[in-house]
Design a protein around this motif. Structure first.
Motif, PDB file in Angstrom:
ATOM      1  N   VAL A  20     -53.962  19.574  56.219  1.00  0.00           N
ATOM      2  CA  VAL A  20     -54.431  20.954  56.112  1.00  0.00           C
ATOM      3  C   VAL A  20     -53.900  21.532  54.817  1.00  0.00           C
ATOM      4  O   VAL A  20     -52.702  21.677  54.635  1.00  0.00           O
ATOM      5  CB  VAL A  20     -53.943  21.797  57.307  1.00  0.00           C
ATOM      6  N   LEU A  25     -55.169  26.921  55.947  1.00  0.00           N
ATOM      7  CA  LEU A  25     -54.516  27.382  57.158  1.00  0.00           C
ATOM      8  C   LEU A  25     -54.579  28.904  57.249  1.00  0.00           C
ATOM      9  O   LEU A  25     -54.234  29.609  56.302  1.00  0.00           O
ATOM     10  CB  LEU A  25     -53.059  26.918  57.163  1.00  0.00           C
ATOM     11  N   ASP A  77     -55.914  26.133  62.260  1.00  0.00           N
ATOM     12  CA  ASP A  77     -56.565  25.185  61.370  1.00  0.00           C
ATOM     13  C   ASP A  77     -58.070  25.400  61.524  1.00  0.00           C
ATOM     14  O   ASP A  77     -58.612  25.210  62.616  1.00  0.00           O
ATOM     15  CB  ASP A  77     -56.173  23.763  61.779  1.00  0.00           C
TER      16      ASP A  77
END
Length: 268
Positions: A20, A25, A77
């Motif tokens: 990520v 994020l 996420d």
């Protein structure tokens, strides 16, 4: 106790193959996204079972989303929008004493509750928890959440964040006193413990030890259920995940865990 910590940033997640990226994020407060609050409960396995039974915790967690939504953070996420990969809890309170309390995490919850009921103006924020979903650890999310907690406290007008830190490596040496463990450093001068190191890198300063930060009592039957251990002999019991041994008293049918934490101050 702020709990949970890992500092690696380039380890691939076990549950998906992509990292990520920082820009992807989404970290929001419950005040900003109250619809996401139910996701905070979906962190099964994040803590040893016995850690769920601190009596003081119910004064905070049962009402956190309603009373302190600006101080509760969760990370989403975008590729998995149906669940949070990390969460962070903190609480505002009034603290004018020069020294931070030996009662640590429990004392912060108690003081914040009293302040709230009395309507006392608050002047600092205490971190209570940073938790990363087990399968998402190893990607630097704890540091991300700490940065977000610091920034959130600053945005809300505070200049001090304190944290009763639960060192992530201490469970491996439960018999070592916390005041000795807390001052372990590497060759570069940073703390040996990964979670303490993350706090120091973020700008925190180790202040002192809270020798009785969290107290968890239980009957021996409860401790057997929480740990799977026999608890059949009076004396210290080394429990997986515990920072110090649990004291077992067979004659009086109870076990008591008194967890020390490390106070870290962050000037914002």
């Amino acid at each position: 106790m702020t709990r949970q910590g890992e500092e690696e940033t380039r380890v691939l997640s076990p549950y998906r193959s992509a990292i990520v990226r920082r820009m992807d994020l989404q970290i929001v407060t419950v005040a900003q996204r109250p619809d996401l609050a139910p996701l905070l409960d979906d962190f099964d396995g994040a803590w040893p079972e016995f850690m769920q039974w601190d009596p003081m915790a119910s004064l905070y967690y049962a009402v956190a989303n309603e009373l302190y939504p600006e101080y509760v953070l969760l990370a989403i996420d975008p590729t998995e929008p149906g669940r949070a990969v990390a969460r962070a809890y903190s609480v505002p309170l009034a603290w004018t004493e020069e020294r931070l309390p030996p009662g640590g995490w429990d004392r912060m919850v108690q003081r914040a509750t009293i302040n709230r009921l009395a309507g006392t103006p608050t002047n600092i924020v205490s971190a209570l928890e940073i938790c990363v979903r087990p399968e998402a650890r190893g990607r630097g999310l704890s540091a991300r959440m700490l940065d977000a907690m610091r920034e959130n406290a600053r945005r809300l007008g505070h200049d001090t964040l304190v944290a009763p830190v639960r060192p992530s490596g201490k469970h491996a040496v439960p018999d070592e006193p916390m005041d000795r463990y807390a001052v372990r450093v590497r060759d570069d001068g940073l703390p040996e413990d990964p979670w303490l190191r993350t706090h120091v890198r973020a700008g925190g300063v180790i202040d002192s030890v809270a020798p009785r930060s969290m107290t968890i009592p239980g009957t021996l039957q409860e401790w057997r259920r929480w740990t799977g251990l026999p608890f059949d002999r009076t004396g210290p019991v080394r429990v997986p995940g515990a920072l110090v041994p649990v004291w077992c008293d067979v004659e009086h049918n109870h076990g008591v865990y008194v967890e020390p934490n490390v106070w870290v101050r962050h000037q914002l």
